[in-house]
Design an enzyme around this catalytic site. Structure first.
Site, PDB file in Angstrom:
ATOM      1  CG  HIS A   1      -3.120  14.571   4.691  1.00 41.51           C
ATOM      2  ND1 HIS A   1      -3.886  13.603   4.114  1.00 41.51           N
ATOM      3  CD2 HIS A   1      -2.409  13.951   5.661  1.00 41.51           C
ATOM      4  CE1 HIS A   1      -3.658  12.438   4.702  1.00 41.51           C
ATOM      5  NE2 HIS A   1      -2.766  12.620   5.647  1.00 41.51           N
TER       6      HIS A   1
ATOM      7  CE  LYS B   1       0.998   2.650   6.640  1.00 41.68           C
ATOM      8  NZ  LYS B   1       0.821   4.079   6.824  1.00 41.68           N
TER       9      LYS B   1
ATOM     10  NE  ARG C   1      -4.898  12.486  12.618  1.00 38.51           N
ATOM     11  CZ  ARG C   1      -4.752  11.397  11.890  1.00 38.51           C
ATOM     12  NH1 ARG C   1      -5.642  11.110  10.968  1.00 38.51           N
ATOM     13  NH2 ARG C   1      -3.741  10.579  12.080  1.00 38.51           N
TER      14      ARG C   1
ATOM     15  CB  SER D   1      -6.165   8.368   4.648  1.00 37.90           C
ATOM     16  OG  SER D   1      -5.511   9.594   4.452  1.00 37.90           O
TER      17      SER D   1
END
Ligand code: ADP
Length: 185
Positions: A21, A45, A94, A131
């Protein structure tokens, strides 16, 4: 002709913020006049750090980065972007899997709010950093010193010691639902 002032928001969960990040932030700050890191307060979440803790960790890391700030937000990303008078949404990429998901998200956000998304591709060394993976590796006692800023690494170790967060617990936060496309990301 005068150069247009460009304000970007970089929305995400940042639970916790990783070197991947941060790499997007340091490259993004060269492109935009103002970059707001926007920590989503997602009701969906399962989170390891509270939004306040995430904001605090990020604030410490961006000290001295000109034009970069952090805050949390609730609700739709596009509504938050409008409130902030943001010109663009910044997101990181990514892998091809990210492209598929982010493409859908960017198209939706453009269709509903007319806002453009700009992508920054990760540096090779962070291509596998997420993460979610970090929470899993941490819960199994793996070494994360290359993937996390030192301060975040320390806080993560403390949190795991205190709460005994398990790999299974972190599973539930893996991004799988399309609600993420609308809420808080
Ligand atoms: P979200 O739940 O919105 O995906 P994340 O905190 O996981 O929130 O990610 C925020 C943004 O940062 C996303 O665009 C994600 O693709 C990007 N990102 C995450 N990890 C990396 C990394 N290692 N390199 C580049 N971009 C990344």
């Amino acid at each position: 002709m005068a150069k247009k002032f460009v304000r970007a928001i970089f929305p995400g969960s940042f639970d916790p913020i990783t070197n991947g990040h941060l790499d997007v932030v340091t490259r993004g700050m060269k492109l935009f006049d103002e970059l707001v890191i926007a920590v989503g307060r997602s009701p969906i979440k399962n989170q390891l750090f509270t939004p306040e803790e995430r904001v605090e960790m990020i604030a410490e890391l961006i000290k001295g980065m000109p034009g970069v700030s952090v805050e949390s937000f609730e609700g739709l990303t596009v509504e938050y972007a409008a409130r902030k008078k943001a010109d663009v949404i910044l997101r990181g990429l990514r892998s091809l899997t990210d492209v598929q998901y982010e493409f859908q998200l960017a198209m939706t956000n453009r269709a509903v709010a007319g806002i453009e998304t700009i992508f920054i591709m990760t540096s090779e060394q962070y291509g596998f950093t997420s993460s979610t993976l970090i929470r899993e590796i941490a819960s199994l006692g793996g070494d994360l010193s290359n993937l996390l800023p030192k301060t975040v690494h320390e806080r993560l170790k403390q949190r795991l010691k205190k709460d005994g967060f398990t790999a299974q617990g972190s599973q539930s936060s893996i991004r799988s639902v399309s609600e993420d496309a609308i809420l808080n990301t």
